[in-house]
Write a protein that holds these residues in place. Structure first.
Motif, PDB file in Angstrom:
ATOM      1  N   THR A  23       0.870  -1.165   0.000  1.00 41.93           N
ATOM      2  CA  THR A  23       0.000   0.000   0.000  1.00 41.93           C
ATOM      3  C   THR A  23       0.911   1.220   0.000  1.00 41.93           C
ATOM      4  O   THR A  23       2.091   1.123   0.283  1.00 41.93           O
ATOM      5  CB  THR A  23      -0.908   0.021   1.240  1.00 41.93           C
ATOM      6  N   GLY A  24       0.381   2.346  -0.322  1.00 44.57           N
ATOM      7  CA  GLY A  24       1.203   3.551  -0.350  1.00 44.57           C
ATOM      8  C   GLY A  24       1.661   3.870  -1.764  1.00 44.57           C
ATOM      9  O   GLY A  24       1.074   3.424  -2.744  1.00 44.57           O
ATOM     10  N   SER A  25       2.713   4.640  -1.858  1.00 45.79           N
ATOM     11  CA  SER A  25       3.195   5.122  -3.148  1.00 45.79           C
ATOM     12  C   SER A  25       3.764   4.001  -4.004  1.00 45.79           C
ATOM     13  O   SER A  25       4.402   3.084  -3.500  1.00 45.79           O
ATOM     14  CB  SER A  25       4.277   6.177  -2.934  1.00 45.79           C
ATOM     15  N   ALA A  26       3.515   4.133  -5.294  1.00 46.78           N
ATOM     16  CA  ALA A  26       4.078   3.209  -6.280  1.00 46.78           C
ATOM     17  C   ALA A  26       5.033   3.999  -7.166  1.00 46.78           C
ATOM     18  O   ALA A  26       4.877   5.213  -7.350  1.00 46.78           O
ATOM     19  CB  ALA A  26       2.969   2.586  -7.122  1.00 46.78           C
ATOM     20  N   TYR A  27       6.020   3.322  -7.698  1.00 46.12           N
ATOM     21  CA  TYR A  27       7.056   3.973  -8.506  1.00 46.12           C
ATOM     22  C   TYR A  27       7.253   3.197  -9.796  1.00 46.12           C
ATOM     23  O   TYR A  27       7.152   1.978  -9.811  1.00 46.12           O
ATOM     24  CB  TYR A  27       8.378   4.039  -7.735  1.00 46.12           C
ATOM     25  N   ARG A  28       7.544   3.914 -10.869  1.00 43.23           N
ATOM     26  CA  ARG A  28       7.835   3.281 -12.152  1.00 43.23           C
ATOM     27  C   ARG A  28       9.347   3.279 -12.341  1.00 43.23           C
ATOM     28  O   ARG A  28      10.014   4.293 -12.119  1.00 43.23           O
ATOM     29  CB  ARG A  28       7.177   4.045 -13.282  1.00 43.23           C
ATOM     30  N   VAL A  29       9.868   2.133 -12.752  1.00 41.98           N
ATOM     31  CA  VAL A  29      11.286   1.982 -13.064  1.00 41.98           C
ATOM     32  C   VAL A  29      11.391   1.615 -14.533  1.00 41.98           C
ATOM     33  O   VAL A  29      10.725   0.684 -14.999  1.00 41.98           O
ATOM     34  CB  VAL A  29      11.938   0.883 -12.193  1.00 41.98           C
ATOM     35  N   THR A  30      12.208   2.368 -15.268  1.00 46.37           N
ATOM     36  CA  THR A  30      12.374   2.097 -16.693  1.00 46.37           C
ATOM     37  C   THR A  30      13.856   2.039 -17.047  1.00 46.37           C
ATOM     38  O   THR A  30      14.701   2.613 -16.359  1.00 46.37           O
ATOM     39  CB  THR A  30      11.706   3.191 -17.551  1.00 46.37           C
ATOM     40  N   SER A  31      14.112   1.338 -18.119  1.00 45.60           N
ATOM     41  CA  SER A  31      15.455   1.279 -18.676  1.00 45.60           C
ATOM     42  C   SER A  31      15.316   1.187 -20.181  1.00 45.60           C
ATOM     43  O   SER A  31      14.543   0.376 -20.698  1.00 45.60           O
ATOM     44  CB  SER A  31      16.204   0.059 -18.134  1.00 45.60           C
ATOM     45  N   GLU A  32      16.053   2.029 -20.866  1.00 47.33           N
ATOM     46  CA  GLU A  32      15.995   2.075 -22.317  1.00 47.33           C
ATOM     47  C   GLU A  32      17.398   1.872 -22.863  1.00 47.33           C
ATOM     48  O   GLU A  32      18.376   2.403 -22.333  1.00 47.33           O
ATOM     49  CB  GLU A  32      15.446   3.435 -22.745  1.00 47.33           C
ATOM     50  N   GLU A  33      17.501   1.078 -23.922  1.00 46.74           N
ATOM     51  CA  GLU A  33      18.789   0.826 -24.548  1.00 46.74           C
ATOM     52  C   GLU A  33      18.618   0.878 -26.058  1.00 46.74           C
ATOM     53  O   GLU A  33      17.759   0.188 -26.617  1.00 46.74           O
ATOM     54  CB  GLU A  33      19.320  -0.539 -24.119  1.00 46.74           C
ATOM     55  N   PHE A  34      19.412   1.699 -26.714  1.00 49.27           N
ATOM     56  CA  PHE A  34      19.355   1.868 -28.166  1.00 49.27           C
ATOM     57  C   PHE A  34      17.944   2.210 -28.640  1.00 49.27           C
ATOM     58  O   PHE A  34      17.484   1.729 -29.668  1.00 49.27           O
ATOM     59  CB  PHE A  34      19.869   0.618 -28.898  1.00 49.27           C
ATOM     60  N   GLY A  35      17.237   3.008 -27.849  1.00 53.46           N
ATOM     61  CA  GLY A  35      15.889   3.422 -28.214  1.00 53.46           C
ATOM     62  C   GLY A  35      14.815   2.389 -27.937  1.00 53.46           C
ATOM     63  O   GLY A  35      13.650   2.615 -28.247  1.00 53.46           O
ATOM     64  N   LEU A  36      15.161   1.257 -27.371  1.00 50.14           N
ATOM     65  CA  LEU A  36      14.192   0.215 -27.050  1.00 50.14           C
ATOM     66  C   LEU A  36      13.946   0.175 -25.551  1.00 50.14           C
ATOM     67  O   LEU A  36      14.892   0.183 -24.766  1.00 50.14           O
ATOM     68  CB  LEU A  36      14.695  -1.163 -27.500  1.00 50.14           C
ATOM     69  N   MET A  37      12.677   0.115 -25.161  1.00 49.82           N
ATOM     70  CA  MET A  37      12.333   0.012 -23.756  1.00 49.82           C
ATOM     71  C   MET A  37      12.626  -1.418 -23.296  1.00 49.82           C
ATOM     72  O   MET A  37      12.016  -2.366 -23.746  1.00 49.82           O
ATOM     73  CB  MET A  37      10.856   0.342 -23.535  1.00 49.82           C
ATOM     74  N   MET A  38      13.606  -1.558 -22.414  1.00 52.84           N
ATOM     75  CA  MET A  38      14.017  -2.878 -21.939  1.00 52.84           C
ATOM     76  C   MET A  38      13.325  -3.248 -20.624  1.00 52.84           C
ATOM     77  O   MET A  38      13.164  -4.422 -20.320  1.00 52.84           O
ATOM     78  CB  MET A  38      15.532  -2.928 -21.737  1.00 52.84           C
ATOM     79  N   LEU A  39      12.931  -2.229 -19.855  1.00 55.11           N
ATOM     80  CA  LEU A  39      12.338  -2.465 -18.548  1.00 55.11           C
ATOM     81  C   LEU A  39      11.318  -1.374 -18.276  1.00 55.11           C
ATOM     82  O   LEU A  39      11.594  -0.198 -18.484  1.00 55.11           O
ATOM     83  CB  LEU A  39      13.432  -2.438 -17.472  1.00 55.11           C
TER      84      LEU A  39
END
Length: 77
Positions: A23-39
């Protein structure tokens, strides 16, 4: 592997990293490599701190109160 954003209810969510119900705050984690969303995952605060320490892109997810907004729109109509 790319994950879609799960439905986040105001009551809680499942962290896509540690698999715990939170419960509580949620966070988005992203990783991009060579223009492609990997995570692209939604995580809890503890996993957010780990991701930030590793240098991944992080942001807090701000949920709007869609229930209140829909009632305001209906009242205005």
């Amino acid at each position: 592997m790319v994950y879609s954003l799960p439905l986040l209810l105001p009551y809680g969510y499942h962290c896509q990293r540690c698999k715990q119900f939170r419960t509580g705050s949620a966070y988005r984690v992203t990783s991009e490599e060579f223009g492609l969303m990997m995570l692209d995952i939604v995580v809890c605060y503890e996993c957010f701190l780990d991701a930030r320490r590793l240098g991944l892109e992080t942001e807090r997810i701000k949920l709007r109160d869609s229930f209140s907004e829909s009632h305001r729109e209906q009242a205005a109509a």
